[in-house]
Each structure stands twice: as C-alpha cells, then as structure tokens.
Design an enzyme around this catalytic site. Structure first.
Site, PDB file in Angstrom:
ATOM      1  N   HIS A 134      48.631 -17.093 115.470  1.00  0.00           N
ATOM      2  CA  HIS A 134      48.903 -17.437 114.060  1.00  0.00           C
ATOM      3  C   HIS A 134      48.999 -18.961 113.889  1.00  0.00           C
ATOM      4  CE1 HIS A 134      49.913 -13.164 113.478  1.00  0.00           C
ATOM      5  NE2 HIS A 134      50.550 -13.293 114.633  1.00  0.00           N
ATOM      6  N   SER A 264      36.015 -44.124 110.291  1.00  0.00           N
ATOM      7  CA  SER A 264      36.130 -44.095 108.833  1.00  0.00           C
ATOM      8  C   SER A 264      35.965 -45.514 108.315  1.00  0.00           C
ATOM      9  CB  SER A 264      37.496 -43.537 108.419  1.00  0.00           C
ATOM     10  OG  SER A 264      37.771 -43.828 107.062  1.00  0.00           O
TER      11      SER A 264
END
Length: 320
Positions: A134, A264
């Site tokens: 999970h 970036s």
C-alpha cells in the site's frame, strides 16, 4: 525494427512474394519463363516511388498501383505479375511476415533485458531494502528480490511472445474468398496442383505452417493476439518503471545522470527519472491498443470487409 515496418521493406516484400508465386507457378507447369523471373528478381529494389504514388492516385488501388509500377520496371514480366492472385496475397502475407520478423526481433531484445535484470538481481541479492505494501513501510526485502519481481513478469511476456511468433501461420495462396477458385481456373481444375502451389509459396516465404481455412484475409484474431502480447509487455514495463520512479523519489535507486545533464531549467539540481517517465508514457499508449484489433475481428463481415484499413494504420502494430 524501423526497417521491418518500413515502406521499403513492405513493398520489396510484395515483389518477393510475386516472384515466389511466379516461380511456383512455373514449377507446376504454367507459362512463366526464366527470363521473366530473372527480370523480376533484378528489379526487387528498383521501386519508382513517384510513379507508384501517381499510379495510386489514378487507380485508387495500392496493390494495382504497385503491380503497374513493377511491370514498368520489368516489362517482360508484366503479364505474369500477380497472376491469379488477389490483393491480400501480397498485403496479408506481407503483414504476417512483418509481424513474424518484428516478434523475433522483440524476443531477442526482451531476452537481453531479462539477462541484464538477472545479473542485477544476483549482484544485489543480499542488499537489504525496505519493502512496501500500500506504499506504506512493511517488512524488509532485498534489492535483488524486488528486481526478480520485474524479471518474472518480463519472462512471462517473453514466453507468450515466443509462443505467438512460433505459431504465426502464413495466409498462403487462397484466392479472393478463400476457395482458390482463380488458381483452379489457371490449373484447369487440378486441385492437387493448387494445393502444391500453396505449399510451395508457403515454404519459399520461410513458414512451416499455413492456414488451412481463410476468407479473403487471414483471421483477424491474429492481430488481436499479437497486440495483446505486446500490450502485456507494456504493462510489465509500466510497473517496472513506476517502481523506479517511486524509488527515485525515495532516493534509494536512481537512473544514470550525465555529467552535464540538467534536471530542470529552474531547479538544475533535480534528478528527474526521465527514461522511466518516457517508458511509462509509451506503455500507456500500447496498453490502449488491444481494443482496436478486437473490434476489427468482431466486425469482419463474411469473407472480409475493408473498414479495417484506416484503423490499422492508426493503431495496429502492423503499420504504426
């Protein structure tokens, strides 16, 4: 792979199939000369692309455009090019050859990936790593053990693709509706010669098996089965690369980062998992493809319809 699916390979394969047909017809007694076959063989790669485009513009038929273009390059052979055949003789048989060759190449590449993953898993089999369920911290696993999850999925895909590749059958020489009627006319009703023609051309094309029954086309379910196999590979790649993206966020496992690479424009220190993101993006497209050939197979009216031609160009692995 680009060459396998290229127009050059496609139309040269058409010409090779016409040669296989002519050779086989000659062997079985039809009036086809050695000179005609030699002329065809000498012009396999001599494709006048401008003439082919103009022929198709005028005739509105791709196969007949190339029959006439080939005939112009090999005028002695023009009367016997495509003798007794229908368009699917070159179109469908070429698609099957292309899919077979593409599957073979893809199998080799997947096997290489499996080999690399296996070596990675062995190398890091003892390196502990936190397991997640999970996406919440769970019990420990190892880097190598987790890699084996990816490897196992890929091996299942390889097994399925190898099965598909080895079971692709040739359409062969079946005529316009699968009855071989035009060839029975050529051979004066001699069923044995027509069956032998089918066998000879299949053998020359490098196939060990052919469809016994067809309509005008090979069964369109073949496309769906192959696309399903490729979509399954995309599913594996997407899961693998999604895990890598999550691990990159956790700073546990990252992609290679070049010396002068910039992550970036505003934040050059970032190490975005670009390769994995691209893989997931392409996989997402591949996973959407199976519906199209399934609809095509479901909507083949009787011996065939042609409403598959445009959708094949957009979504089938035969041409896209």
């Amino acid at each position: 792979m680009s060459y396998i699916f290229s127009d050059r390979n496609k139309f040269e394969t058409w010409r090779k199939l016409w040669i296989m047909l002519a050779e086989s017809e000659q062997e079985l007694g039809l009036s086809v000369t050695d000179e005609q076959i030699a002329e065809m063989k000498a012009n396999v790669t001599n494709i006048d692309w401008e003439r082919a485009a103009e022929e198709e513009r005028v005739r509105r038929h791709d196969v007949m455009a190339h029959v006439h273009t080939f005939g112009a390059a090999a005028p002695l052979a023009a009367p016997i090019i495509h003798l007794g055949a229908t368009s699917c003789f070159v179109g469908d048989n070429t698609d099957l050859i292309v899919m077979r060759d593409g599957c073979k190449l893809l199998c080799r590449k997947i096997a290489q990936c499996c080999d690399g993953l296996a070596k990675f898993a062995l190398n890091y089999k003892d390196m502990p790593q936190l397991g997640f369920t999970h996406f919440q911290p769970a019990q420990l696993t190892t880097v190598g053990k987790r890699a084996c999850l990816w490897l196992q999925d890929l091996l299942m895909d390889l097994q399925e693709l190898e099965h598909m590749e080895s079971n692709i059958r040739f359409r062969g020489v079946k005529g316009t509706t699968g009855t071989q009627a035009s060839f029975l006319d050529l051979f004066d009703g001699d069923h044995d010669k027509v069956e032998e023609l089918d066998r000879l051309v299949t053998e020359k094309a490098g196939f060990t098996a052919k469809f016994t029954i067809t309509g005008q086309t090979y069964p369109r379910k073949v496309d769906g089965l192959i696309v399903n196999a490729v979509a399954s590979i995309a599913t594996t790649v997407n899961k693998f690369c999604t895990d890598l993206r999550l691990l990159a966020s956790l700073k546990e496992l990252e992609e290679p980062f070049e010396k002068k690479q910039i992550g970036s424009s505003a934040m050059p220190y970032k190490r975005n998992p670009m390769r994995s993101e691209r893989c997931c993006s392409l996989a997402r497209h591949l996973m959407t493809l199976p519906a199209s050939p399934q609809h095509t197979a479901a909507n083949q009216w009787f011996e065939r319809t042609l409403d598959d031609s445009a959708i094949d160009g957009l979504s089938s692995l035969k041409r896209s």
